[in-house]
Design a protein around this motif. Structure first.
Motif, PDB file in Angstrom:
ATOM      1  N   HIS A   1      -6.464 -22.817 -55.865  1.00 13.59           N
ATOM      2  CA  HIS A   1      -6.033 -23.445 -54.603  1.00 13.59           C
ATOM      3  C   HIS A   1      -4.652 -24.054 -54.809  1.00 13.59           C
ATOM      4  O   HIS A   1      -4.096 -24.684 -53.925  1.00 13.59           O
ATOM      5  CB  HIS A   1      -7.044 -24.518 -54.158  1.00 13.59           C
ATOM      6  N   ASP A   2      -4.100 -23.837 -56.032  1.00 18.80           N
ATOM      7  CA  ASP A   2      -2.809 -24.417 -56.400  1.00 18.80           C
ATOM      8  C   ASP A   2      -1.713 -23.392 -56.126  1.00 18.80           C
ATOM      9  O   ASP A   2      -1.575 -22.403 -56.826  1.00 18.80           O
ATOM     10  CB  ASP A   2      -2.859 -24.787 -57.900  1.00 18.80           C
ATOM     11  N   GLN A   3      -0.916 -23.651 -55.068  1.00 18.12           N
ATOM     12  CA  GLN A   3       0.084 -22.661 -54.654  1.00 18.12           C
ATOM     13  C   GLN A   3       1.154 -22.439 -55.725  1.00 18.12           C
ATOM     14  O   GLN A   3       1.594 -21.314 -55.940  1.00 18.12           O
ATOM     15  CB  GLN A   3       0.728 -23.100 -53.354  1.00 18.12           C
ATOM     16  N   GLU A   4       1.539 -23.503 -56.438  1.00 21.47           N
ATOM     17  CA  GLU A   4       2.573 -23.335 -57.469  1.00 21.47           C
ATOM     18  C   GLU A   4       2.080 -22.431 -58.589  1.00 21.47           C
ATOM     19  O   GLU A   4       2.826 -21.613 -59.121  1.00 21.47           O
ATOM     20  CB  GLU A   4       2.978 -24.701 -58.049  1.00 21.47           C
TER      21      GLU A   4
ATOM     22  N   VAL B   1      -3.245 -14.670 -49.510  1.00 20.28           N
ATOM     23  CA  VAL B   1      -3.488 -15.997 -48.926  1.00 20.28           C
ATOM     24  C   VAL B   1      -4.676 -15.861 -47.987  1.00 20.28           C
ATOM     25  O   VAL B   1      -4.668 -15.020 -47.084  1.00 20.28           O
ATOM     26  CB  VAL B   1      -2.250 -16.528 -48.162  1.00 20.28           C
TER      27      VAL B   1
ATOM     28  N   PHE C   1       1.134 -23.076 -45.693  1.00 23.29           N
ATOM     29  CA  PHE C   1       0.278 -23.208 -46.881  1.00 23.29           C
ATOM     30  C   PHE C   1       1.091 -23.147 -48.167  1.00 23.29           C
ATOM     31  O   PHE C   1       0.758 -23.778 -49.160  1.00 23.29           O
ATOM     32  CB  PHE C   1      -0.810 -22.118 -46.893  1.00 23.29           C
ATOM     33  N   ILE C   2       2.153 -22.364 -48.149  1.00 20.79           N
ATOM     34  CA  ILE C   2       2.975 -22.182 -49.358  1.00 20.79           C
ATOM     35  C   ILE C   2       4.231 -23.028 -49.247  1.00 20.79           C
ATOM     36  O   ILE C   2       5.082 -22.778 -48.405  1.00 20.79           O
ATOM     37  CB  ILE C   2       3.381 -20.694 -49.531  1.00 20.79           C
TER      38      ILE C   2
ATOM     39  N   LEU D   1      -5.608 -17.030 -53.148  1.00 22.64           N
ATOM     40  CA  LEU D   1      -5.160 -18.403 -52.903  1.00 22.64           C
ATOM     41  C   LEU D   1      -5.647 -18.872 -51.543  1.00 22.64           C
ATOM     42  O   LEU D   1      -5.545 -18.143 -50.558  1.00 22.64           O
ATOM     43  CB  LEU D   1      -3.617 -18.425 -52.944  1.00 22.64           C
TER      44      LEU D   1
ATOM     45  N   ILE E   1      -0.011 -12.118 -54.231  1.00 25.25           N
ATOM     46  CA  ILE E   1      -0.902 -13.193 -53.790  1.00 25.25           C
ATOM     47  C   ILE E   1      -1.575 -12.767 -52.487  1.00 25.25           C
ATOM     48  O   ILE E   1      -0.919 -12.224 -51.595  1.00 25.25           O
ATOM     49  CB  ILE E   1      -0.094 -14.493 -53.521  1.00 25.25           C
TER      50      ILE E   1
ATOM     51  N   TYR F   1       6.827 -16.422 -49.660  1.00 23.00           N
ATOM     52  CA  TYR F   1       7.632 -17.633 -49.446  1.00 23.00           C
ATOM     53  C   TYR F   1       8.738 -17.393 -48.417  1.00 23.00           C
ATOM     54  O   TYR F   1       8.931 -18.190 -47.510  1.00 23.00           O
ATOM     55  CB  TYR F   1       8.246 -18.080 -50.780  1.00 23.00           C
TER      56      TYR F   1
END
Length: 375
Positions: free
Chosen positions: A206-209, A220, A247-248, A49, A218, A236
């Motif tokens: 690039h979509d954190q969700e 990052v 970023f998250i 991500l 993940i 998180y």
């Protein structure tokens, strides 16, 4: 019987399926990947991500064999794969565009890779039927790609990629072309298929969700480096830097100078004339050191009257309100100009707002609600 948690990364006896060891990749003067070391385990759904240009696609292309590292090694199941050509690797890649053959039926699209391996017809037919069933496409087998929806085409591409039973499946922004509702449904389908097949998935997004939903872990990334590798809840709740916290998800970052205020607790002075806020931390900070407190908006309470006996109580004025249906986010400006976001769940229908623009309010959070970060 308690269910065993899937966490091979916590078991020293587990050997990773993929090992990046001090991998650097340069394109001319540009360093796309900078001395990267990373382990990915069998049966993981691993997400890379980061923003555009952070190096995540370069990493994936090196795994697929389309790029070779400038330095360092990449191992798959214990063997160095740097010199193994793409078609000889137990790796398959699913592209964002799906790259289906428009003139072939869905059945023939899925069979394509198997036929090239000159497997016998009966074995191919059995495998294709298995894949159709897995991706719930049986009734579309005779159709051409243009006769089915985007979400179904996405599943055809997945079925074709999995038909050859690769050890590793690489997914490059696989849901980019789908609308929001379909994306969400497809994320759960992907997780389901990954679990059923036991294939290791590495997804670039690039979509954190999306990463938070599908991934077991993940990574990052930023500018060719991995900033943090952890499970979605750790990324998180316990980010290791302001970059990862920011970023998250949504976050309040309060920068200031810290001083010890008790065992494992620190006061953060962040603005002249403002009461310092208190934060618990396992990291030892020295007095006067600059630190950043990251607090998620859902952990910040908002009050219309000054409450008694709460920690980290600050007064301010409502500057903005974002109503998101299930949530409302209040942007509260403190006297020094710092904005604090507080989020409340809308559990009942709003007939009228208790809090509106320009209201004077109080915000508060507990000393364990935030994470104190060094960088």
């Amino acid at each position: 019987m308690a269910e065993t948690v899937f966490a091979p990364w916590d078991d020293p006896a587990e050997k990773p399926l993929i090992r990046f060891r001090n991998v650097t990749k340069r394109f001319g003067d540009f360093t796309a990947i900078d001395d990267l070391t990373l382990d990915i385990f069998e049966r993981e759904f691993f997400a890379l991500l980061g923003p555009s240009g952070c190096g995540k696609t370069t990493m994936m292309r090196m795994l697929a064999g389309f790029e070779t590292p400038s330095e360092g090694s990449i191992e798959l199941a214990g063997s160095d794969i740097a010199r193994v050509p793409p078609n000889k690797r137990a790796v398959n890649m699913m592209f964002q565009s799906y790259a289906l053959f428009p003139h072939l039926s869905i059945w023939d699209n899925i069979a394509f890779g198997l036929r090239r391996e000159s497997k016998d017809k009966a074995a191919i037919a059995i495998r294709v039927e298995e894949m159709l069933k897995l991706t719930r496409l049986e009734k579309f087998a005779r159709r051409k790609p243009h006769q089915i929806s985007g979400g179904q085409r996405q599943r055809v591409a997945l079925a074709r990629s999995l038909a050859k039973a690769p050890k590793l499946l690489l997914l490059d922004e696989p849901l980019g072309a789908l609308d929001a509702k379909l994306r969400e449904a497809t994320q759960f389908e992907l997780m389901d298929i990954q679990e059923k097949t036991g294939t290791t998935f590495v997804i670039v997004t690039h979509d954190q969700e999306e990463a938070m939903t599908v991934a077991s872990r993940i990574a990052v990334m930023d500018e060719g480096r991995v900033m943090q590798v952890a499970t979605p809840d750790r990324i998180y709740e316990a980010p290791n830097s302001v970059y990862v916290a920011d970023f998250i998800g949504d976050v309040n970052i309060i920068a200031g100078q810290v001083s010890a205020s008790g065992p494992g607790a620190f006061d953060l002075t962040f603005a002249a004339g403002q009461t310092p806020v208190t934060a618990a931390s396992d990291i030892a900070f020295s007095d006067g050191q600059t630190a950043h407190l990251a607090v998620r908006p859902e952990k910040v309470a908002i009050h219309t009257a000054k409450p008694e006996g709460v920690e980290n109580l600050l007064s301010g004025k409502v500057l903005d309100i974002a109503y998101l249906g299930n949530l409302s986010t209040y942007h509260v400006e403190l006297p020094g100009g710092q904005i604090i976001k507080a989020q409340t769940a809308n559990t009942r229908r709003l007939s009228r707002r208790d809090i509106t623009w320009e209201d004077n309010v109080w915000v508060s959070w507990t000393k364990t609600a935030g994470v104190l970060l060094e960088k």
